[in-house]
Write an enzyme that holds these catalytic residues in place. Sequence first.
Site, PDB file in Angstrom:
ATOM      1  N   CYS A   1       0.834  -1.201   0.000  1.00 43.63           N
ATOM      2  CA  CYS A   1       0.000   0.000   0.000  1.00 43.63           C
ATOM      3  C   CYS A   1       0.872   1.255   0.000  1.00 43.63           C
ATOM      4  CB  CYS A   1      -0.918  -0.002   1.224  1.00 43.63           C
ATOM      5  SG  CYS A   1      -2.015   1.427   1.293  1.00 43.63           S
TER       6      CYS A   1
ATOM      7  N   CYS B   1      -1.016   6.049   7.016  1.00 45.09           N
ATOM      8  CA  CYS B   1      -2.353   5.589   7.403  1.00 45.09           C
ATOM      9  C   CYS B   1      -2.254   4.753   8.676  1.00 45.09           C
ATOM     10  CB  CYS B   1      -2.946   4.765   6.267  1.00 45.09           C
ATOM     11  SG  CYS B   1      -4.527   3.988   6.664  1.00 45.09           S
TER      12      CYS B   1
ATOM     13  N   CYS C   1      -2.894  -0.104   8.982  1.00 46.57           N
ATOM     14  CA  CYS C   1      -1.977  -1.255   9.023  1.00 46.57           C
ATOM     15  C   CYS C   1      -0.667  -0.870   9.699  1.00 46.57           C
ATOM     16  CB  CYS C   1      -1.676  -1.756   7.611  1.00 46.57           C
ATOM     17  SG  CYS C   1      -3.085  -2.483   6.757  1.00 46.57           S
TER      18      CYS C   1
ATOM     19  N   CYS D   1      -6.615   0.452  -1.223  1.00 44.57           N
ATOM     20  CA  CYS D   1      -6.469  -0.223   0.073  1.00 44.57           C
ATOM     21  C   CYS D   1      -6.443  -1.720  -0.191  1.00 44.57           C
ATOM     22  CB  CYS D   1      -7.616   0.149   1.015  1.00 44.57           C
ATOM     23  SG  CYS D   1      -7.493  -0.655   2.635  1.00 44.57           S
TER      24      CYS D   1
ATOM     25  N   GLN E   1     -18.321 -10.032  11.438  1.00 46.48           N
ATOM     26  CA  GLN E   1     -16.875 -10.178  11.344  1.00 46.48           C
ATOM     27  C   GLN E   1     -16.408  -9.692   9.974  1.00 46.48           C
ATOM     28  OE1 GLN E   1     -14.751 -10.869  13.589  1.00 46.48           O
ATOM     29  NE2 GLN E   1     -15.774 -12.024  15.200  1.00 46.48           N
TER      30      GLN E   1
ATOM     31  N   PHE F   1     -22.499 -13.646  24.975  1.00 46.05           N
ATOM     32  CA  PHE F   1     -22.071 -12.537  24.108  1.00 46.05           C
ATOM     33  C   PHE F   1     -22.264 -12.966  22.646  1.00 46.05           C
ATOM     34  CE2 PHE F   1     -19.417 -12.759  27.918  1.00 46.05           C
ATOM     35  CZ  PHE F   1     -19.597 -11.507  28.490  1.00 46.05           C
TER      36      PHE F   1
ATOM     37  N   ASN G   1     -27.865  -8.089  30.168  1.00 45.33           N
ATOM     38  CA  ASN G   1     -26.581  -7.412  30.361  1.00 45.33           C
ATOM     39  C   ASN G   1     -25.646  -8.341  31.130  1.00 45.33           C
ATOM     40  OD1 ASN G   1     -24.402  -5.799  30.950  1.00 45.33           O
ATOM     41  ND2 ASN G   1     -25.610  -4.051  31.642  1.00 45.33           N
TER      42      ASN G   1
ATOM     43  N   CYS H   1     -10.795 -11.139  21.591  1.00 42.27           N
ATOM     44  CA  CYS H   1     -10.169 -10.086  20.791  1.00 42.27           C
ATOM     45  C   CYS H   1      -9.199  -9.270  21.630  1.00 42.27           C
ATOM     46  CB  CYS H   1     -11.234  -9.176  20.170  1.00 42.27           C
ATOM     47  SG  CYS H   1     -12.308  -8.366  21.371  1.00 42.27           S
TER      48      CYS H   1
END
Length: 433
Positions: free
Chosen positions: A81, A87, A90, A162, A265, A294, A342, A389
Amino acid sequence: MAQFYSAKRRTTTRQIITVSVNDLDSFGQGVARHNGKTLFIPGLLSQENAEVTVTEDKKQYARAKVVRRLSDSPERETPRCPHFGVCGGCQQQHASVDLQQRSKSAALARLMKHEVSEVIADVPWGYRRRARLSLNYLPKTQQLQMGFRKAGSSDIVDVKQCPILVPQLEALLPKVRACLGSLQAMRHLGHVELVQATSGTLMILRHTAPLSSADREKLERFSHSEGLDLYLAPDSEIFETVSGEMPWYDSNGLRLTFSPRDFIQVNAGVNQKMVARALEWLDVQPEDRVLDLFCGMGNFTLPLATQAASVVGVEGVPALVEKGQQNARLNGLQNVTFYHENLEEDVTKQPWAKNGFDKVLLDPARAGAAGVMQQIIKLEPIRIVYVSCNPATLARDSEALLKAGYTIARLAMLDMFPHTGHLESMVLFSRVK
């Protein structure tokens, strides 16, 4: 009499020092040592020497930037790129994909104190099926900027291409720029989102003032000529469908509809492999009762329901619960129950907690799942799959399971975001008999 002193800011000298990088951290930064202190240096790889200057000096570590690279690692690659390095999207295009995966796996293994069993990956380029591009009108040039934020800044990098976007979206960038740059409302555009679904391409335009009829007609003509589903968003809560039907995508043999603003995703290939591996690790049997915490709109819940006797999904966002219920009906799955709860509150009084489960899957946000770990332990499931994550909160939450007699049976690094510093993972915990 009390005296007050202003804290002294630790100043850094712009002295040039020579360092040798011996490792990479999980974000892809080079790690070196100088005068007994650890230095983190973006843009350097293992086995590289460089002249650097310190930009931030802390008590335990320092950050530095490269002045001149003196040697190159054999695993250094030319970034694809032209915006790389400016940017903020990445951070690791200069490293081989193999090195990226090894360094992330090593960081995960250190945190979890367990060997990484496998890397779940797909194509390293053209993988991202969703992009949100910021828009900014420049009065001096009367031009519209369209792009991503600079690293560590709110400034916009005007992107022309991109290579991590799926090809359909990357090819659209100049066309979208030309269309939006011709609108009367150029000064009143916030951002544009592009999404590639199985059903087609979506464009969601956030505008901060009403659009003229001429602008609306121009956008509608553009959507028809490019075969896009067009949505207009006058604020963060409302959007108007201008063209197109309810979007959907294929996932593990199911057709899942979603709203343009729903979380999905971004890496479809890794998501398919991740879901398939989670079901394999759980070893779902026809008589199993499975809990999915979740659960979102049912990314794991619905595939689980194709194999288990019954599945319960629990999610805190009501719109996602509604979408999960709708997709269960559309796919003819009658053994799924969704709860809107919750999971950061006291879960012991929530209706799902009264049920018994053989197996549990959880996929929390970055904050982790500290509030539900004790309830999971009380359920005594045979197997638990934790999708994460954030490796730091995964390591924290894992301690509760390990103390309760579970062991790590499998640990995978999910290469969901190649060329970035994001590290995702999945763990299988088994109960010791």
